[in-house]
Write a protein that holds these residues in place. Structure first.
Motif, PDB file in Angstrom:
ATOM      1  N   GLY A 265       0.802  -1.146   0.127  1.00  0.00           N
ATOM      2  CA  GLY A 265       0.081   0.147   0.059  1.00  0.00           C
ATOM      3  C   GLY A 265       0.780   1.375   0.247  1.00  0.00           C
ATOM      4  N   SER A 266       0.320   2.223   0.431  1.00  0.00           N
ATOM      5  CA  SER A 266       1.025   3.580   0.295  1.00  0.00           C
ATOM      6  C   SER A 266       1.520   3.816   1.489  1.00  0.00           C
ATOM      7  CB  SER A 266      -0.416   4.784  -0.250  1.00  0.00           C
ATOM      8  OG  SER A 266       0.350   6.053   0.181  1.00  0.00           O
ATOM      9  N   GLY A 273      -1.579   7.601   9.197  1.00  0.00           N
ATOM     10  CA  GLY A 273      -1.996   6.713  10.279  1.00  0.00           C
ATOM     11  C   GLY A 273      -1.174   7.074  11.651  1.00  0.00           C
ATOM     12  N   THR A 274       0.150   6.653  11.330  1.00  0.00           N
ATOM     13  CA  THR A 274       1.146   6.897  12.260  1.00  0.00           C
ATOM     14  C   THR A 274       1.106   8.318  13.206  1.00  0.00           C
ATOM     15  OG1 THR A 274       2.719   5.341  11.144  1.00  0.00           O
ATOM     16  CG2 THR A 274       3.587   6.606  13.034  1.00  0.00           C
ATOM     17  N   ILE A 275       0.901   9.303  12.435  1.00  0.00           N
ATOM     18  CA  ILE A 275       0.798  10.389  13.193  1.00  0.00           C
ATOM     19  C   ILE A 275      -0.532  10.420  14.018  1.00  0.00           C
ATOM     20  CG2 ILE A 275       0.348  13.099  12.729  1.00  0.00           C
ATOM     21  CD1 ILE A 275       1.921  12.708  10.200  1.00  0.00           C
ATOM     22  N   LEU A 276      -1.668  10.319  13.602  1.00  0.00           N
ATOM     23  CA  LEU A 276      -2.750   9.934  14.311  1.00  0.00           C
ATOM     24  C   LEU A 276      -2.348   9.121  15.595  1.00  0.00           C
ATOM     25  CD1 LEU A 276      -5.569   9.839  11.399  1.00  0.00           C
ATOM     26  CD2 LEU A 276      -4.750  11.921  12.867  1.00  0.00           C
ATOM     27  N   ALA A 350      -4.486  -1.708   1.308  1.00  0.00           N
ATOM     28  CA  ALA A 350      -5.599  -1.150   1.404  1.00  0.00           C
ATOM     29  C   ALA A 350      -5.149   0.385   1.340  1.00  0.00           C
ATOM     30  CB  ALA A 350      -5.974  -1.387   2.738  1.00  0.00           C
ATOM     31  N   GLY A 351      -6.274   1.070   0.770  1.00  0.00           N
ATOM     32  CA  GLY A 351      -6.070   2.635   0.618  1.00  0.00           C
ATOM     33  C   GLY A 351      -6.959   3.279   1.426  1.00  0.00           C
ATOM     34  N   LEU A 352      -7.273   4.565   1.098  1.00  0.00           N
ATOM     35  CA  LEU A 352      -7.761   5.519   2.185  1.00  0.00           C
ATOM     36  C   LEU A 352      -9.576   4.818   2.146  1.00  0.00           C
ATOM     37  CD1 LEU A 352      -8.187   8.020   3.854  1.00  0.00           C
ATOM     38  CD2 LEU A 352      -8.595   9.464   1.812  1.00  0.00           C
ATOM     39  N   ALA A 353      -9.934   4.585   0.884  1.00  0.00           N
ATOM     40  CA  ALA A 353     -11.351   4.085   1.034  1.00  0.00           C
ATOM     41  C   ALA A 353     -11.482   2.874   1.875  1.00  0.00           C
ATOM     42  CB  ALA A 353     -11.874   3.759  -0.397  1.00  0.00           C
ATOM     43  N   ASP A 354     -10.521   2.149   2.020  1.00  0.00           N
ATOM     44  CA  ASP A 354     -10.702   0.912   2.922  1.00  0.00           C
ATOM     45  C   ASP A 354     -10.579   1.151   4.501  1.00  0.00           C
ATOM     46  OD1 ASP A 354     -11.138  -0.931   0.738  1.00  0.00           O
ATOM     47  OD2 ASP A 354      -8.836  -0.483   0.270  1.00  0.00           O
ATOM     48  N   LEU A 355      -9.760   2.460   4.687  1.00  0.00           N
ATOM     49  CA  LEU A 355      -9.314   2.419   6.055  1.00  0.00           C
ATOM     50  C   LEU A 355      -9.785   3.789   6.687  1.00  0.00           C
ATOM     51  CD1 LEU A 355      -5.489   1.347   5.535  1.00  0.00           C
ATOM     52  CD2 LEU A 355      -7.678   0.033   6.583  1.00  0.00           C
TER      53      LEU A 355
END
Length: 382
Positions: A265-266, A273-276, A350-355
């Motif tokens: 993935g990207s 996601g790591t920052i959050l 997985a991409g943004l639409a999945d996560l």
């Protein structure tokens, strides 16, 4: 007389950021705990955490000593799941070997194994298992049952063919495993280990850092400056966010290099996601520090937060296997959501639409924790 000019929020934030970076870089112990320790632990845990069951120590009881029983034992022990460690003269002796810890399983053949098979009578093979490790016991029992089920099917087809009857059509399932065809443990566990190590390191560091400054008296010196509590906390968190991103990059690199963890993935989405995620872990550490009077209390608070968070994350025990009353607690556990993000990006592409849901949950949890820490810190100042 002119009033003193209050520095802008950007200048204040930059000053706190610079001070925190200098203080962190100068402390070699903190830098080791932040960067080097997670790398070492990832490698060690990646090799140590292995759900694959093989080389189960096994004793064989073969009173028949016929070609049939010896061939069955040889083929059953050939795939590596069971490892022979000797023979026993009876089932009682085999049971004693399990009791004494010299073996984890025992195969007990009948005395008339070959004669019963030639006469087409039923044949029984007893399997004694050490049930102290349920996972190993289940895999071992499944391997033995599968072997004799396939053997029984082959013998039945041979008997039908010998009698001139047409064997029934066979239905063979052909499994196709996606994302991890080899069913290897490391590609699944390493992302979870990274999430676990990040929460431990960042939570303890942020919790004890503020408590240490309070003990040393440097926090009071900062508080007399015209800086807002929120900017102070953000400035203290920002350097560790940068370090956390560097650590994640190193952990992903080590996982790919040593454990063949794919990157499908990207990486940009992984960093988001790591920052959050770091927003939640660092915020939790700061919230713990506002409730602690010294470093010992901060350490204990960090321990009481991280251990339940790891156990309720689904890394060690599947969430669906937990009691129904316990599962709602996992919904506010940031480790659960970040582990799903990492595995989704690295293993499934997985991409943004999945996560988007996982990212949104982390954002909500992070904002709530930082807001609580800021409010608590502001009250302590008052």
């Amino acid at each position: 007389m002119t009033a003193p000019v209050r520095p802008s929020a950007r200048v204040q934030l930059a000053a706190v950021f610079r001070k925190e970076v200098q203080q962190t870089v100068r402390d070699r112990r903190v830098m080791f705990m932040l960067v080097v320790a997670p790398l070492i632990q990832t490698v060690v845990f990646g090799f140590a955490v292995d759900y694959e069951v093989d080389r189960v120590t096994t004793v064989v009881v073969d009173p028949d000593r016929s070609a049939t029983s010896r061939e069955d034992a040889r083929r059953l022990l050939a795939d590596g799941t069971l490892r022979p460690v000797g023979e026993a003269g009876s089932a009682d002796a085999a049971s004693a070997a399990i009791d004494e810890g010299r073996a984890s399983a025992a195969l007990v053949f009948e005395r008339r194994a070959e004669a019963d098979r030639l006469s087409r009578r039923g044949q029984e093979v007893q399997v004694l298992l050490d049930g102290t490790d349920p996972n190993r016991t289940t895999v071992t029992s499944g391997a033995v049952s599968r072997f004799f089920a396939e053997l029984g099917e082959r013998l039945a087809r041979e008997q039908l063919a010998t009698a001139g009857a047409t064997p029934p059509a066979q239905l063979r399932p052909v499994p196709r495993v996606a994302f991890n065809p080899g069913l290897e443990t490391a590609p699944y566990m390493v992302p979870g280990i990274a999430a676990m190590l990040l929460v431990i390191v960042t939570t303890f560091t942020s919790a004890m850092g503020l408590a240490r400054e309070r003990e040393m008296g440097t926090l009071e010196q900062v508080l007399v400056t015209p800086i807002r509590p929120l900017l102070l906390l953000v400035g203290k968190m920002a350097p560790f966010v940068v370090i956390g991103l560097v650590v994640v990059t190193l952990l992903v690199g080590v996982g790919t290099w040593i454990f063949a963890v794919p990157i499908r993935g990207s990486l940009g989405l992984l960093y988001l996601g790591t920052i959050l995620y770091l927003l939640t872990t660092l915020g939790a550490g700061l919230l713990i520090s506002t409730m602690s009077a010294n470093q010992q209390q901060a350490f204990l608070g960090g321990f009481l937060f991280t251990i339940p968070a790891v156990l309720l994350s689904g890394l060690m025990t599947p969430i669906l296997a937990m009691p129904g009353w316990l599962r709602p607690l996992t919904l506010v556990n940031p480790i659960r959501w970040y582990a799903e993000i990492m595995r989704g990006i690295l293993l499934r592409g997985a991409g943004l639409a999945d996560l988007w849901l996982e990212l949104l949950v982390l954002l909500v949890i992070g904002v709530a924790i930082v807001a609580a820490a800021t409010l608590r810190f502001h009250r302590r100042l008052g």
